[in-house]
Design a protein around this motif. Structure first.
Motif, PDB file in Angstrom:
ATOM      1  N   SER A  43      16.764  -5.742  40.335  1.00 40.69           N
ATOM      2  CA  SER A  43      17.331  -4.842  41.337  1.00 40.69           C
ATOM      3  C   SER A  43      18.814  -4.593  41.075  1.00 40.69           C
ATOM      4  N   THR A  44      19.522  -5.650  40.669  1.00 45.83           N
ATOM      5  CA  THR A  44      20.948  -5.498  40.346  1.00 45.83           C
ATOM      6  C   THR A  44      21.132  -4.592  39.137  1.00 45.83           C
ATOM      7  N   ALA A  45      20.293  -4.755  38.120  1.00 48.74           N
ATOM      8  CA  ALA A  45      20.374  -3.912  36.922  1.00 48.74           C
ATOM      9  C   ALA A  45      20.129  -2.451  37.271  1.00 48.74           C
ATOM     10  N   LEU A  46      19.129  -2.207  38.108  1.00 51.25           N
ATOM     11  CA  LEU A  46      18.814  -0.828  38.479  1.00 51.25           C
ATOM     12  C   LEU A  46      19.929  -0.205  39.312  1.00 51.25           C
ATOM     13  N   ALA A  47      20.510  -0.984  40.212  1.00 48.07           N
ATOM     14  CA  ALA A  47      21.618  -0.473  41.021  1.00 48.07           C
ATOM     15  C   ALA A  47      22.788  -0.075  40.129  1.00 48.07           C
ATOM     16  N   PHE A  48      23.077  -0.903  39.122  1.00 49.18           N
ATOM     17  CA  PHE A  48      24.179  -0.569  38.202  1.00 49.18           C
ATOM     18  C   PHE A  48      23.823   0.675  37.390  1.00 49.18           C
ATOM     19  N   ALA A  49      22.570   0.754  36.927  1.00 43.76           N
ATOM     20  CA  ALA A  49      22.139   1.931  36.167  1.00 43.76           C
ATOM     21  C   ALA A  49      22.276   3.194  37.007  1.00 43.76           C
ATOM     22  N   HIS A  50      21.825   3.131  38.243  1.00 46.93           N
ATOM     23  CA  HIS A  50      21.896   4.307  39.112  1.00 46.93           C
ATOM     24  C   HIS A  50      23.343   4.707  39.378  1.00 46.93           C
ATOM     25  N   SER A  51      24.246   3.710  39.431  1.00 46.61           N
ATOM     26  CA  SER A  51      25.664   4.031  39.639  1.00 46.61           C
ATOM     27  C   SER A  51      26.262   4.770  38.449  1.00 46.61           C
ATOM     28  N   ARG A  52      25.574   4.674  37.325  1.00 41.96           N
ATOM     29  CA  ARG A  52      26.006   5.374  36.106  1.00 41.96           C
ATOM     30  C   ARG A  52      25.148   6.614  35.827  1.00 41.96           C
ATOM     31  N   GLY A  53      24.345   7.006  36.816  1.00 41.02           N
ATOM     32  CA  GLY A  53      23.536   8.204  36.672  1.00 41.02           C
ATOM     33  C   GLY A  53      22.323   8.031  35.778  1.00 41.02           C
ATOM     34  N   LEU A  54      21.863   6.796  35.598  1.00 40.39           N
ATOM     35  CA  LEU A  54      20.732   6.522  34.711  1.00 40.39           C
ATOM     36  C   LEU A  54      19.460   6.283  35.508  1.00 40.39           C
ATOM     37  N   ARG A  55      18.340   6.746  34.968  1.00 38.46           N
ATOM     38  CA  ARG A  55      17.010   6.377  35.444  1.00 38.46           C
ATOM     39  C   ARG A  55      16.378   5.482  34.390  1.00 38.46           C
ATOM     40  N   LEU A  56      15.848   4.365  34.834  1.00 39.83           N
ATOM     41  CA  LEU A  56      15.178   3.421  33.944  1.00 39.83           C
ATOM     42  C   LEU A  56      13.758   3.229  34.475  1.00 39.83           C
ATOM     43  N   PRO A  57      12.838   4.112  34.101  1.00 41.16           N
ATOM     44  CA  PRO A  57      11.516   4.129  34.748  1.00 41.16           C
ATOM     45  C   PRO A  57      10.700   2.868  34.533  1.00 41.16           C
ATOM     46  N   VAL A  58      10.778   2.258  33.362  1.00 48.99           N
ATOM     47  CA  VAL A  58      10.035   1.016  33.134  1.00 48.99           C
ATOM     48  C   VAL A  58      10.606  -0.091  34.013  1.00 48.99           C
TER      49      VAL A  58
END
Length: 301
Positions: A245-260
């Motif tokens: 969840s922390t990784a995804l939150a950081f990714a989203h803050s950088r405009g990234l989608r990580l579907p897997v």
């Protein structure tokens, strides 16, 4: 400084921190520990490790303070609140945060530590309880390179260290690691579930795949847990979902989608919601079985 340091404080003596403290003590360092739950710390006293009454007390005389607490908010509370660890540490001592925490938290703690005249590294680890016990952890260290190098005598007792960049880089590298680990565990669980439902022996399937392209440390260790049903926590699922969840939150803050990563996070959240958060993260195969409990196994044609 750190090569000659003899006094090390370990804050957090759970699944990882306890074995790490023991390795440091066995290497000849004078180790004192503190844990929020006192009995986990008391279990180390028979090995000559001192037990402190508070986090500030354990940090006050230490040359190196290692933090191995469970989350970012807990680290902030223990390290940064008034009367906490950073305020208690002596000038020029080193603070090493080895917990898995958000990048932003690692940067914040680093800024506060450096402002107080401390050396700082965010240096989370991978390798699980087995790596902590055997001193084979992969240590990903952020911070000033000179500060990381100065701690080489400490890190070498615990595993292999790599300096990955400025403060926060260690936390970021650990998030990348956790996405790989969690995704791979889920893939292994799916493969063994497929084998089982197809009528094959999952243990034999695992044996057949050893040494091939599907082989990995995760496949060997966690695949074995799955086929034997040993889900005693080395890495509890509740901490795995915390990290994804922390990784995804950081990714989203950088405009990234990580579907897997997003699907893996959903699977682990479901596992925790179904009451299995304290099991090892390899127990994700139990969640897959729940999802497929109405399906009927069919023998191989």
């Amino acid at each position: 400084m750190a090569e000659a340091a003899k006094r090390i404080a370990v804050i957090g003596t759970g699944i990882m921190g306890g074995p790490m403290a023991l390795r440091l003590a066995d290497a000849g360092f004078q180790v004192t520990v503190w844990n929020r739950t006192r009995d986990k710390a008391d279990a180390l006293s028979s090995r000559g490790i001192g037990i402190a009454g508070s986090a500030a007390e354990v940090a006050a005389d230490a040359d190196v303070v290692i933090c191995m607490l469970s989350s970012g908010p807990v680290c902030e509370e223990v390290l940064l609140e008034s009367g906490g660890v950073v305020a208690a540490m002596k000038p020029a001592a080193a603070l090493v945060v080895m917990s898995s925490i958000p990048v932003e938290t690692a940067v914040l703690i680093g800024e506060r530590a450096v402002a107080c005249g401390l050396a700082y590294s965010d240096a989370p680890v991978s390798g699980g309880e087995k790596g902590a016990q055997e001193g084979t952890l992969a240590i990903m260290a952020g911070g000033a390179e000179a500060d990381v190098t100065a701690l080489s005598g400490v890190f070498s007792c615990l595993g292999r260290v790599t300096h990955v960049g400025p403060a926060g880089s260690g936390a970021l590298t650990k998030l990348a690691n956790q996405l790989i680990v969690a995704s791979t565990i889920c893939a292994v669980a799916e493969a063994l579930t497929l084998a089982e439902r197809g009528g094959a022996d999952p243990a034999r399937v695992r044996e057949a795949l050893l040494g091939g392209f599907a082989d990995s440390t995760v496949f060997r260790q966690h695949g074995l847990r799955m086929v034997t049903g040993d889900f005693r926590p080395g890495g509890p699922a509740k901490y795995q979902v915390k990290d994804t969840s922390t990784a995804l939150a950081f990714a989203h803050s950088r405009g990234l989608r990580l579907p897997v990563g997003e699907e893996v996070d959903r699977l682990y959240q479901a596992m925790v919601d179904n009451g299995d958060g304290d099991l090892d993260h390899s127990g994700i195969i139990l969640e897959l079985r729940r999802m497929n409990e109405t399906a009927k196994p069919t023998a191989c044609a």
